[in-house]
Scaffold this active site. Structure first.
Site, mmCIF file in Angstrom:
data_model
loop_
_atom_site.group_PDB
_atom_site.id
_atom_site.type_symbol
_atom_site.label_atom_id
_atom_site.label_comp_id
_atom_site.label_asym_id
_atom_site.label_seq_id
_atom_site.Cartn_x
_atom_site.Cartn_y
_atom_site.Cartn_z
ATOM 1 N N ASP A 178 -0.347 5.196 1.554
ATOM 2 C CA ASP A 178 -0.203 5.565 2.534
ATOM 3 C C ASP A 178 -1.278 6.403 2.894
ATOM 4 O OD1 ASP A 178 1.057 3.978 4.455
ATOM 5 O OD2 ASP A 178 2.645 5.308 5.037
ATOM 6 N N ARG A 217 4.920 6.845 13.945
ATOM 7 C CA ARG A 217 4.945 7.058 12.257
ATOM 8 C C ARG A 217 4.613 8.507 12.133
ATOM 9 N NH1 ARG A 217 0.989 4.726 8.169
ATOM 10 N NH2 ARG A 217 0.147 6.736 8.416
ATOM 11 N N HIS A 265 1.008 -1.347 -0.308
ATOM 12 C CA HIS A 265 0.124 -0.019 0.157
ATOM 13 C C HIS A 265 1.040 1.259 0.624
ATOM 14 C CE1 HIS A 265 0.960 -0.618 3.917
ATOM 15 N NE2 HIS A 265 0.735 0.462 4.209
ATOM 16 N N HIS A 278 4.406 0.379 0.343
ATOM 17 C CA HIS A 278 5.542 -0.735 1.320
ATOM 18 C C HIS A 278 4.258 -1.956 1.873
ATOM 19 C CE1 HIS A 278 3.807 2.833 3.145
ATOM 20 N NE2 HIS A 278 3.452 2.016 4.618
HETATM 21 C C1 OGA Z 1 3.595 2.405 8.304
HETATM 22 C C2 OGA Z 1 3.293 0.723 8.242
HETATM 23 C C3 OGA Z 1 4.896 -0.293 7.977
HETATM 24 C C4 OGA Z 1 5.949 -1.245 9.719
HETATM 25 O O1 OGA Z 1 3.340 2.754 9.011
HETATM 26 O O2 OGA Z 1 2.349 3.365 7.148
HETATM 27 O O3 OGA Z 1 2.770 0.760 6.807
HETATM 28 O O4 OGA Z 1 6.482 -1.762 9.119
HETATM 29 N N1 OGA Z 1 3.891 0.169 8.881
HETATM 30 O O5 OGA Z 1 5.271 -0.787 10.747
HETATM 31 MN MN MN Z 2 1.443 2.341 5.896
#
Ligand code: OGA
Ligand code: MN
Length: 275
Positions: free
Chosen positions: A97, A266, A95, A251
């Site tokens: 974000d 994040r 995806h 990702h």
């Molecule tokens: C994000 C996600 C990735 C992770 O924070 O957008 O997809 O490694 N996380 O936790």
């Molecule tokens: Mn993400």
């Protein structure tokens, strides 16, 4: 600072920089240029506090406050991704974000706070490399198309509205986020490069195609973007920090560590309307 590319398509390790301190203008410009070139930047041993992480991200733009994910109690711009048996991971799909809004994020900064003994790696894929590897006639077909991105595809009620309090927040988020339409192939607003901008996480259909055609094309692109040639994989250590350009990357967070716990912070930087 020193840049060590991890491959031709995507990813570089950045050394000799301290992200716990405010970025000087030169470092800010150098990081920005490195981000455009490599799309994902990896930093080791950066024990940022939530405020330091927020301030670092805010050097690159206004920050997004997530409508569903839990927030840090003192720094609402920091999302707490705290996964365990009781709160299983949900980012084990490819995806980009927050593409369910009109102006999806330009980037995000992710910091590893608590890690399982092993597992919990994250992978990133370059939408630019994926697009450039498609055949010319297929690219030509995709170029003028647009696609719907749907909040509900990644944030279904059964998973995100389990308690009455969650239900209230989730319903507000759902009402505020009807599906939006973005180009299937977008142009990076700074580098001018073109790349794939549909993902498994949020893209529900290609508007101009028949439903079965749309399903088939999206299914192919989902498989295509995850080719190892277009990806980089990071095995986290505590206090690693990753800064990705969210405009033409996707990702995937590997969900292989339950019942162990994993905690990430994040910060999400708002971007521009895709074109
Ligand atoms: C994000 C996600 C990735 C992770 O924070 O957008 O997809 O490694 N996380 O936790
Ligand atoms: Mn993400």
């Amino acid at each position: 600072m020193k840049l060590k590319p991890m491959g031709p398509a995507i990813g570089a390790i950045v050394e000799d920089i301290d992200l716990t301190r405010p970025l000087c203008d030169d470092d800010h410009a150098a990081l920005h240029a490195a981000l455009l070139q490599h799309q994902v930047l990896f930093f080791e041993n950066q024990p940022v506090t939530p405020r330091q992480q927020r301030d670092l991200a805010a050097r690159f733009g206004d920050l997004h406050i997530h409508p569903v994910y839990p927030q840090h109690p003192e720094v609402p711009e920091i999302i707490l991704l705290d996964t365990s048996r009781d709160n299983p991971p949900d980012n084990d799909n490819w995806h980009t974000d927050v593409t369910f809004i009109e102006t999806p994020p330009m980037g995000a900064v992710l910091s590893a706070q608590l890690l399982p003994a092993s597992g919990g790696d994250t992978l990133w894929a370059s939408g630019i490399a994926a697009y450039e590897a498609l055949s010319e006639p297929f690219r030509r077909m995709l170029d003028p198309l647009s696609a719907e991105h749907d909040f509900l595809q990644s944030f279904p009620a059964w998973r995100f509205a389990r308690t009455p309090a969650e239900r209230v927040r989730w319903e507000a988020a759902r009402d505020k986020h009807p599906p939006v339409v973005h180009p299937v192939i977008r142009t990076h607003p700074e580098s001018g490069r073109r790349g794939l901008f549909v993902s498994e996480g949020f893209t529900s259909r290609i508007v101009e195609l028949d439903k079965k055609e749309s399903d088939a094309v999206l299914a192919h692109l989902r498989v295509h973007v995850a080719k190892p040639e277009f990806t980089v994989r990071w095995r986290w250590k505590r206090h690693d920090l990753v800064f990705w350009d969210n405009r033409l990357t996707q990702h995937y967070a590997s969900a292989d560590y339950l019942p162990q716990r994993r905690v990430m912070h994040r910060a999400t930087i708002l971007g521009e309307k895709p074109f």
